[in-house]
Scaffold this active site. Sequence first.
Site, PDB file in Angstrom:
ATOM      1  N   ILE A 156       5.000  10.817   1.968  1.00 31.44           N
ATOM      2  CA  ILE A 156       4.032  10.174   2.866  1.00 31.44           C
ATOM      3  C   ILE A 156       4.730   9.161   3.784  1.00 31.44           C
ATOM      4  O   ILE A 156       4.463   9.120   4.993  1.00 31.44           O
ATOM      5  CB  ILE A 156       2.904   9.504   2.043  1.00 31.44           C
ATOM      6  CG1 ILE A 156       2.140  10.569   1.244  1.00 31.44           C
ATOM      7  CG2 ILE A 156       1.954   8.731   2.947  1.00 31.44           C
ATOM      8  CD1 ILE A 156       1.157  10.018   0.222  1.00 31.44           C
ATOM      9  N   CYS A 205       5.235   3.297  -1.373  1.00 30.06           N
ATOM     10  CA  CYS A 205       5.985   3.490  -2.630  1.00 30.06           C
ATOM     11  C   CYS A 205       4.988   3.613  -3.782  1.00 30.06           C
ATOM     12  O   CYS A 205       3.845   3.172  -3.672  1.00 30.06           O
ATOM     13  CB  CYS A 205       6.962   2.351  -2.854  1.00 30.06           C
ATOM     14  SG  CYS A 205       6.208   0.736  -2.786  1.00 30.06           S
ATOM     15  N   SER A 233      -1.352   3.137  -0.577  1.00 33.73           N
ATOM     16  CA  SER A 233      -0.606   3.681  -1.721  1.00 33.73           C
ATOM     17  C   SER A 233      -1.306   3.398  -3.047  1.00 33.73           C
ATOM     18  O   SER A 233      -1.990   4.273  -3.584  1.00 33.73           O
ATOM     19  CB  SER A 233       0.808   3.116  -1.689  1.00 33.73           C
ATOM     20  OG  SER A 233       1.684   4.026  -2.240  1.00 33.73           O
ATOM     21  N   ARG A 234      -1.153   2.214  -3.575  1.00 33.08           N
ATOM     22  CA  ARG A 234      -1.873   1.807  -4.793  1.00 33.08           C
ATOM     23  C   ARG A 234      -2.210   0.330  -4.655  1.00 33.08           C
ATOM     24  O   ARG A 234      -1.380  -0.464  -4.191  1.00 33.08           O
ATOM     25  CB  ARG A 234      -1.023   2.009  -6.054  1.00 33.08           C
ATOM     26  CG  ARG A 234      -0.956   3.444  -6.541  1.00 33.08           C
ATOM     27  CD  ARG A 234      -2.315   3.976  -7.049  1.00 33.08           C
ATOM     28  NE  ARG A 234      -2.265   5.379  -7.458  1.00 33.08           N
ATOM     29  CZ  ARG A 234      -2.566   6.418  -6.693  1.00 33.08           C
ATOM     30  NH1 ARG A 234      -2.948   6.243  -5.442  1.00 33.08           N
ATOM     31  NH2 ARG A 234      -2.508   7.644  -7.164  1.00 33.08           N
ATOM     32  N   ASP A 258      -6.689   1.131   2.062  1.00 38.18           N
ATOM     33  CA  ASP A 258      -7.426   2.293   1.547  1.00 38.18           C
ATOM     34  C   ASP A 258      -7.509   2.196   0.026  1.00 38.18           C
ATOM     35  O   ASP A 258      -8.234   2.976  -0.604  1.00 38.18           O
ATOM     36  CB  ASP A 258      -6.698   3.586   1.957  1.00 38.18           C
ATOM     37  CG  ASP A 258      -7.515   4.839   1.668  1.00 38.18           C
ATOM     38  OD1 ASP A 258      -8.740   4.816   1.945  1.00 38.18           O
ATOM     39  OD2 ASP A 258      -6.954   5.825   1.167  1.00 38.18           O
ATOM     40  N   GLU A 263      -9.846  -1.427  -7.780  1.00 31.21           N
ATOM     41  CA  GLU A 263     -10.297  -0.037  -7.810  1.00 31.21           C
ATOM     42  C   GLU A 263     -10.152   0.498  -9.236  1.00 31.21           C
ATOM     43  O   GLU A 263      -9.118   0.327  -9.861  1.00 31.21           O
ATOM     44  CB  GLU A 263      -9.385   0.764  -6.888  1.00 31.21           C
ATOM     45  CG  GLU A 263      -9.858   2.104  -6.546  1.00 31.21           C
ATOM     46  CD  GLU A 263      -8.861   2.753  -5.572  1.00 31.21           C
ATOM     47  OE1 GLU A 263      -9.175   3.835  -5.118  1.00 31.21           O
ATOM     48  OE2 GLU A 263      -7.800   2.184  -5.306  1.00 31.21           O
ATOM     49  N   HIS A 295     -10.402   4.832  -0.549  1.00 30.22           N
ATOM     50  CA  HIS A 295      -9.436   5.805  -1.073  1.00 30.22           C
ATOM     51  C   HIS A 295      -9.701   7.205  -0.490  1.00 30.22           C
ATOM     52  O   HIS A 295      -9.862   8.174  -1.231  1.00 30.22           O
ATOM     53  CB  HIS A 295      -9.493   5.838  -2.615  1.00 30.22           C
ATOM     54  CG  HIS A 295      -8.193   6.275  -3.231  1.00 30.22           C
ATOM     55  ND1 HIS A 295      -7.664   5.692  -4.339  1.00 30.22           N
ATOM     56  CD2 HIS A 295      -7.317   7.249  -2.868  1.00 30.22           C
ATOM     57  CE1 HIS A 295      -6.519   6.290  -4.634  1.00 30.22           C
ATOM     58  NE2 HIS A 295      -6.289   7.233  -3.761  1.00 30.22           N
TER      59      HIS A 295
HETATM   60  P1  NAI Z   1       6.907  10.181  -3.166  1.00 27.51           P
HETATM   61  O1  NAI Z   1       7.283  10.188  -4.587  1.00 27.51           O
HETATM   62  O2  NAI Z   1       7.237  11.355  -2.293  1.00 27.51           O
HETATM   63  O3  NAI Z   1       7.591   8.888  -2.463  1.00 27.51           O
HETATM   64  C1  NAI Z   1       7.637   7.615  -3.014  1.00 27.51           C
HETATM   65  C2  NAI Z   1       8.870   6.898  -2.466  1.00 27.51           C
HETATM   66  O4  NAI Z   1       8.846   5.558  -2.932  1.00 27.51           O
HETATM   67  C3  NAI Z   1      10.176   7.538  -2.947  1.00 27.51           C
HETATM   68  O5  NAI Z   1      11.038   7.789  -1.839  1.00 27.51           O
HETATM   69  C4  NAI Z   1      10.764   6.486  -3.870  1.00 27.51           C
HETATM   70  O6  NAI Z   1      12.191   6.447  -3.871  1.00 27.51           O
HETATM   71  C5  NAI Z   1      10.178   5.209  -3.253  1.00 27.51           C
HETATM   72  N1  NAI Z   1      10.279   4.065  -4.138  1.00 27.51           N
HETATM   73  C6  NAI Z   1      10.282   4.032  -5.494  1.00 27.51           C
HETATM   74  N2  NAI Z   1      10.451   2.772  -5.922  1.00 27.51           N
HETATM   75  C7  NAI Z   1      10.536   1.988  -4.829  1.00 27.51           C
HETATM   76  C8  NAI Z   1      10.726   0.593  -4.627  1.00 27.51           C
HETATM   77  N3  NAI Z   1      10.851  -0.242  -5.664  1.00 27.51           N
HETATM   78  N4  NAI Z   1      10.764   0.139  -3.366  1.00 27.51           N
HETATM   79  C9  NAI Z   1      10.664   0.981  -2.322  1.00 27.51           C
HETATM   80  N5  NAI Z   1      10.494   2.311  -2.444  1.00 27.51           N
HETATM   81  C10 NAI Z   1      10.442   2.809  -3.681  1.00 27.51           C
HETATM   82  O7  NAI Z   1       5.372   9.835  -3.106  1.00 27.51           O
HETATM   83  P2  NAI Z   1       4.338  10.167  -1.940  1.00 27.51           P
HETATM   84  O8  NAI Z   1       3.763  11.515  -2.152  1.00 27.51           O
HETATM   85  O9  NAI Z   1       4.937   9.816  -0.628  1.00 27.51           O
HETATM   86  O10 NAI Z   1       3.168   9.120  -2.301  1.00 27.51           O
HETATM   87  C11 NAI Z   1       3.348   7.719  -2.162  1.00 27.51           C
HETATM   88  C12 NAI Z   1       2.150   7.027  -2.762  1.00 27.51           C
HETATM   89  O11 NAI Z   1       0.980   7.298  -1.996  1.00 27.51           O
HETATM   90  C13 NAI Z   1       1.779   7.538  -4.160  1.00 27.51           C
HETATM   91  O12 NAI Z   1       2.515   6.833  -5.135  1.00 27.51           O
HETATM   92  C14 NAI Z   1       0.336   7.244  -4.260  1.00 27.51           C
HETATM   93  O13 NAI Z   1       0.199   5.973  -4.847  1.00 27.51           O
HETATM   94  C15 NAI Z   1      -0.158   7.164  -2.821  1.00 27.51           C
HETATM   95  N6  NAI Z   1      -1.157   8.189  -2.482  1.00 27.51           N
HETATM   96  C16 NAI Z   1      -2.320   7.781  -1.892  1.00 27.51           C
HETATM   97  C17 NAI Z   1      -3.307   8.690  -1.545  1.00 27.51           C
HETATM   98  C18 NAI Z   1      -4.568   8.247  -0.863  1.00 27.51           C
HETATM   99  O14 NAI Z   1      -5.531   9.048  -0.793  1.00 27.51           O
HETATM  100  N7  NAI Z   1      -4.654   7.039  -0.350  1.00 27.51           N
HETATM  101  C19 NAI Z   1      -3.143  10.128  -1.836  1.00 27.51           C
HETATM  102  C20 NAI Z   1      -1.846  10.472  -2.391  1.00 27.51           C
HETATM  103  C21 NAI Z   1      -0.906   9.520  -2.719  1.00 27.51           C
END
Ligand code: NAI
Length: 329
Positions: A156, A205, A233-234, A258, A263, A295
Site C-alpha cells: 500500500i 506500516c 493503516s491501524r 480511516d 476501533e 475503515h
Molecule cells: P505490507 O506488509 O505490504 O507493507 C508493510 C510495510 O511496513 C513493509 O514494507 C514493512 O517493512 C514496513 N514496516 C514494518 N515495520 C516497520 C517500521 N517499524 N517502520 C516502518 N515501516 C515498517 O502491508 P500492506 O499490504 O501495504 O498494508 C499496510 C497496512 O495497511 C496493514 O498493516 C494494515 O494495517 C493496513 N490496511 C488497511 C486497510 C483499510 O481498509 N484501511 C486494508 C488493508 C490493510
Amino acid sequence: MKILFYDTKNYDRESFDAALEAFPEITVEYTKSDLDPRTAALAEGFDAVCAFVSSDVGTQTLEILHAKKVRLVLMRCAGFNNVDLETAKKYDIPVKRVPGYSPEAVAEHAMALALASNRRLYKAYNKVRENDFSLSGLMGFNFYQKTAGIIGTGKIGAAMCRICHGFGMKVLAYDVYENESLKSFVEYVPLERLLSESDLISLHCPLMDSTYHLVNIDTIKKMKDGVILVNTSRGALVKTDDLIEGIRMHKFAGVGLDVYEEETNNVFEDRSDEILEHSTTARLLSFPNVMITSHQGFFTREALEAIAVTTLQNAMDFLAGKESPNDVK
Ligand code: NAI
C-alpha cells in the site's frame, strides 16, 4: 465443494456470486451470522467455512467445526489473529487467507483523505448545501512540489508513493526494509528527517510492538507546522491523546483517519452508536480539520472482486492438494 459463508453483507454476496461463475465445482451458502462457538454448528454438511476479520475462529469454534467434519477455513481477509492456528493444525484443518487484494484501493483512499482535509471538502460541501458560497475557512495548499513522507513502503505504501509522485511531490520514505523498485523517485531517509521535512505524512506500516504509538507527542513535535497526517493503516499507530494535544497546538493543517485506536475488532459493522460512546474518537470528531472515515479504505469493487476470486481459488488449491503462499501456517 460446499462452503458456508459467515457474516454475509449484500456486497459480499454480489461479489462472490459473480466470481462463482468461474468456479463450477464450488457452491456457497450465505448466512448473516458471524462465525463463533454459537454458530459453528451451522456448518454441518459443509466442507469449508468462509470467515472474516471479525469472526471468532478460536479453540472452541474449531473444535465444533472439526466435530462437524469441516475440512477447511477460508479467511476472506489478510489478518488471521482471530484464528487459533494450533488447534486448526491439531485437527488438520488448513487455514487460507487473502494477503493483499488491492493496495491501490487503500492508497487512493489515503490520498482522498489528504485532499479532503487539505481543501476542507467536507466543510465546503456543507456550506454550499446551506447556500453559503463564501470561501472563508477553505484555504488549502498545493501538493505540487511539496514533500510527502510515506512511513512503510510495502504494497500500500508503494502505491501511495506512486500517487504522490504523480502529484508532482517530492517523496520521502521510511521503512525498515527499502523497496528497490521505488528508488528512482523515492528517497529513503531516517524517520526524524521524514517527520521534519514532510508536508503530508501517510502511515502504511503494520501495527507491531515497534510501531505501536509511532505517532506520539515526541514525534508530533518533530513534524512541520501545518502538516497533514493520514492514517489508513491501524489506529494504534497513533496515540490519540497526543494527537489531540498536537491538534490543539495547531500542528496540523489536516488529519485524515480511516482507522482509530478505539476501533474494535468488529470492523465493518454498523457501530455508529458505539463510536460516539467512545470518548477520544468523539473528541477527535469535534475538530474542524479532522476527517474520519469508517475503515473503508479497502472498500472498492475491484478489491471485493479480488477477495472473492482469491478465496475461491484458495478453495480450489485445497481440493487439488496444492500448497500456496496464501496458506496460513
Ligand atoms: P505490507 O506488509 O505490504 O507493507 C508493510 C510495510 O511496513 C513493509 O514494507 C514493512 O517493512 C514496513 N514496516 C514494518 N515495520 C516497520 C517500521 N517499524 N517502520 C516502518 N515501516 C515498517 O502491508 P500492506 O499490504 O501495504 O498494508 C499496510 C497496512 O495497511 C496493514 O498493516 C494494515 O494495517 C493496513 N490496511 C488497511 C486497510 C483499510 O481498509 N484501511 C486494508 C488493508 C490493510
